[in-house]
Design a protein around this motif. Structure first.
Motif, PDB file in Angstrom:
ATOM      1  N   THR A  46     -60.253  85.305   1.492  1.00 46.00           N
ATOM      2  CA  THR A  46     -60.980  86.276   0.679  1.00 46.00           C
ATOM      3  C   THR A  46     -60.099  86.833  -0.432  1.00 46.00           C
ATOM      4  N   ILE A  47     -58.846  87.139  -0.109  1.00 48.31           N
ATOM      5  CA  ILE A  47     -57.923  87.771  -1.050  1.00 48.31           C
ATOM      6  C   ILE A  47     -57.345  86.755  -2.036  1.00 48.31           C
ATOM      7  N   GLY A  48     -57.127  85.530  -1.596  1.00 50.35           N
ATOM      8  CA  GLY A  48     -56.535  84.518  -2.468  1.00 50.35           C
ATOM      9  C   GLY A  48     -55.283  83.890  -1.888  1.00 50.35           C
ATOM     10  N   GLY A  49     -54.956  84.210  -0.657  1.00 45.57           N
ATOM     11  CA  GLY A  49     -53.786  83.646   0.014  1.00 45.57           C
ATOM     12  C   GLY A  49     -53.384  84.541   1.168  1.00 45.57           C
ATOM     13  N   SER A  50     -52.792  83.961   2.207  1.00 42.25           N
ATOM     14  CA  SER A  50     -52.469  84.771   3.387  1.00 42.25           C
ATOM     15  C   SER A  50     -51.014  85.233   3.430  1.00 42.25           C
ATOM     16  N   PHE A  51     -50.183  84.834   2.459  1.00 42.78           N
ATOM     17  CA  PHE A  51     -48.771  85.226   2.472  1.00 42.78           C
ATOM     18  C   PHE A  51     -48.324  85.572   1.050  1.00 42.78           C
ATOM     19  N   ILE A  52     -47.668  86.736   0.887  1.00 42.08           N
ATOM     20  CA  ILE A  52     -47.171  87.168  -0.426  1.00 42.08           C
ATOM     21  C   ILE A  52     -45.738  87.655  -0.260  1.00 42.08           C
ATOM     22  N   ASN A  53     -44.824  87.123  -1.069  1.00 43.09           N
ATOM     23  CA  ASN A  53     -43.450  87.629  -1.091  1.00 43.09           C
ATOM     24  C   ASN A  53     -43.394  88.920  -1.894  1.00 43.09           C
ATOM     25  N   GLN A  54     -42.666  89.903  -1.383  1.00 43.46           N
ATOM     26  CA  GLN A  54     -42.510  91.207  -2.034  1.00 43.46           C
ATOM     27  C   GLN A  54     -41.027  91.486  -2.212  1.00 43.46           C
ATOM     28  N   SER A  55     -40.439  90.967  -3.261  1.00 47.72           N
ATOM     29  CA  SER A  55     -39.002  91.172  -3.420  1.00 47.72           C
ATOM     30  C   SER A  55     -38.689  91.475  -4.867  1.00 47.72           C
ATOM     31  N   PRO A  56     -37.908  92.452  -5.135  1.00 46.47           N
ATOM     32  CA  PRO A  56     -37.269  93.343  -4.167  1.00 46.47           C
ATOM     33  C   PRO A  56     -38.189  94.508  -3.799  1.00 46.47           C
ATOM     34  N   ARG A  57     -37.923  95.091  -2.657  1.00 48.24           N
ATOM     35  CA  ARG A  57     -38.578  96.323  -2.212  1.00 48.24           C
ATOM     36  C   ARG A  57     -37.525  97.413  -2.325  1.00 48.24           C
ATOM     37  N   ILE A  58     -37.822  98.457  -3.049  1.00 50.72           N
ATOM     38  CA  ILE A  58     -36.870  99.530  -3.315  1.00 50.72           C
ATOM     39  C   ILE A  58     -37.366 100.795  -2.631  1.00 50.72           C
ATOM     40  N   SER A  59     -36.470 101.474  -1.910  1.00 50.81           N
ATOM     41  CA  SER A  59     -36.883 102.708  -1.233  1.00 50.81           C
ATOM     42  C   SER A  59     -35.821 103.792  -1.378  1.00 50.81           C
ATOM     43  N   LEU A  60     -36.273 105.021  -1.334  1.00 54.77           N
ATOM     44  CA  LEU A  60     -35.419 106.195  -1.364  1.00 54.77           C
ATOM     45  C   LEU A  60     -35.888 107.105  -0.232  1.00 54.77           C
ATOM     46  N   ALA A  61     -34.944 107.553   0.597  1.00 55.76           N
ATOM     47  CA  ALA A  61     -35.303 108.356   1.767  1.00 55.76           C
ATOM     48  C   ALA A  61     -34.422 109.589   1.844  1.00 55.76           C
ATOM     49  N   LYS A  62     -34.988 110.667   2.405  1.00 61.32           N
ATOM     50  CA  LYS A  62     -34.223 111.890   2.627  1.00 61.32           C
ATOM     51  C   LYS A  62     -34.536 112.423   4.018  1.00 61.32           C
ATOM     52  N   TYR A  63     -33.461 112.628   4.801  1.00 63.79           N
ATOM     53  CA  TYR A  63     -33.607 113.270   6.103  1.00 63.79           C
ATOM     54  C   TYR A  63     -33.964 114.720   5.832  1.00 63.79           C
ATOM     55  N   MET A  64     -35.101 115.179   6.347  1.00 71.73           N
ATOM     56  CA  MET A  64     -35.585 116.518   6.027  1.00 71.73           C
ATOM     57  C   MET A  64     -35.186 117.551   7.088  1.00 71.73           C
ATOM     58  N   PHE A  65     -35.600 117.315   8.323  1.00 74.26           N
ATOM     59  CA  PHE A  65     -35.338 118.264   9.404  1.00 74.26           C
ATOM     60  C   PHE A  65     -35.660 117.602  10.723  1.00 74.26           C
ATOM     61  N   TYR A  66     -35.054 118.070  11.783  1.00 70.57           N
ATOM     62  CA  TYR A  66     -35.284 117.658  13.159  1.00 70.57           C
ATOM     63  C   TYR A  66     -35.952 116.301  13.325  1.00 70.57           C
ATOM     64  N   ASN A  67     -35.205 115.231  13.117  1.00 74.64           N
ATOM     65  CA  ASN A  67     -35.631 113.852  13.346  1.00 74.64           C
ATOM     66  C   ASN A  67     -36.673 113.328  12.358  1.00 74.64           C
ATOM     67  N   ILE A  68     -36.968 114.052  11.295  1.00 70.20           N
ATOM     68  CA  ILE A  68     -37.992 113.663  10.329  1.00 70.20           C
ATOM     69  C   ILE A  68     -37.336 113.250   9.012  1.00 70.20           C
ATOM     70  N   THR A  69     -37.736 112.083   8.503  1.00 71.80           N
ATOM     71  CA  THR A  69     -37.256 111.581   7.217  1.00 71.80           C
ATOM     72  C   THR A  69     -38.457 111.227   6.354  1.00 71.80           C
ATOM     73  N   PHE A  70     -38.415 111.634   5.084  1.00 69.72           N
ATOM     74  CA  PHE A  70     -39.451 111.258   4.119  1.00 69.72           C
ATOM     75  C   PHE A  70     -38.945 110.059   3.329  1.00 69.72           C
ATOM     76  N   VAL A  71     -39.834 109.073   3.139  1.00 69.05           N
ATOM     77  CA  VAL A  71     -39.455 107.838   2.461  1.00 69.05           C
ATOM     78  C   VAL A  71     -40.485 107.502   1.385  1.00 69.05           C
ATOM     79  N   GLY A  72     -40.001 107.120   0.218  1.00 61.85           N
ATOM     80  CA  GLY A  72     -40.841 106.595  -0.849  1.00 61.85           C
ATOM     81  C   GLY A  72     -40.378 105.189  -1.185  1.00 61.85           C
ATOM     82  N   SER A  73     -41.312 104.251  -1.331  1.00 63.90           N
ATOM     83  CA  SER A  73     -40.952 102.851  -1.586  1.00 63.90           C
ATOM     84  C   SER A  73     -41.840 102.243  -2.659  1.00 63.90           C
ATOM     85  N   PHE A  74     -41.300 101.212  -3.283  1.00 65.19           N
ATOM     86  CA  PHE A  74     -42.031 100.453  -4.291  1.00 65.19           C
ATOM     87  C   PHE A  74     -41.663  98.976  -4.142  1.00 65.19           C
ATOM     88  N   SER A  75     -42.646  98.110  -4.224  1.00 66.24           N
ATOM     89  CA  SER A  75     -42.377  96.671  -4.276  1.00 66.24           C
ATOM     90  C   SER A  75     -43.506  95.978  -5.015  1.00 66.24           C
TER      91      SER A  75
END
Length: 182
Positions: A46-75
């Motif tokens: 339906t989409i046009g293929g079952s496998f897509i390469n996503q490279s590079p994937r870039i992410s930035l993360a910040k440990y916020m508090f008590y075991n919680i980290t916020f992450v933003g990513s783009f690929s």
């Protein structure tokens, strides 16, 4: 009008102070991954293929508090016949292991995928970061991206990634029992 500019200036200064105030409790990390997207065979037709390469994937993360980290990513798909660009926002929970050399985690979040049209997804998954030095680690992650049936341009699918992580703050690879930081 002047109040609007003052408000924007205050918000900018607060964000800047937060960005540059790195210490033992608030760590920033940067990731560069190889990623791939896998649809079921039926959805792939339906989409046009079952496998897509996503490279590079870039992410930035910040440990916020008590075991919680916020992450933003783009690929994005480079050199693939299908168009697929994703902007992801995640909240990770690390089970209290953020100071360890092996950091397993689970996460929940959302994405906007730009393929044929812009489509939102809900994301769930798990991963692990293996810190092999005080600055560098290896991250493995498996994500399920759920898309509602009303979005015919996107179907639910899996996204896996493997990559290097860089910590802007020094990590202690040998935490002490008597250390006051947890």
């Amino acid at each position: 009008m002047k109040n609007k500019y003052n408000y924007i200036t205050v918000v900018f200064l607060l964000m800047t102070m937060s960005i540059f105030s790195q210490n033992e409790d608030n760590k920033w990390t940067f990731g560069l991954d190889l990623a791939s997207v896998k649809y079921s065979d039926a959805d792939g037709k339906t989409i046009g293929g079952s496998f897509i390469n996503q490279s590079p994937r870039i992410s930035l993360a910040k440990y916020m508090f008590y075991n919680i980290t916020f992450v933003g990513s783009f690929s994005t798909a480079i050199g693939d016949t299908q168009k697929y660009t994703t902007f992801d926002g995640l909240v990770r929970y690390d089970f209290g292991t953020s100071q360890n050399n092996v950091v397993p985690y689970v996460f929940i979040g959302g994405s906007f995928i730009k393929a044929a049209v812009l489509t939102p997804t809900a994301n769930f998954g798990a991963g692990n970061t293996f810190w092999f030095s005080d600055k560098y680690g290896l991250n493995l992650q498996m994500m399920y991206k759920f898309s509602e049936d009303k979005f015919s341009s996107q179907k639910p699918h899996f996204m896996t990634s493997i990559g290097l992580v860089y910590s802007f703050g020094k990590r202690s690879l040998n935490p002490r029992l008597w250390s006051s930081k947890h």
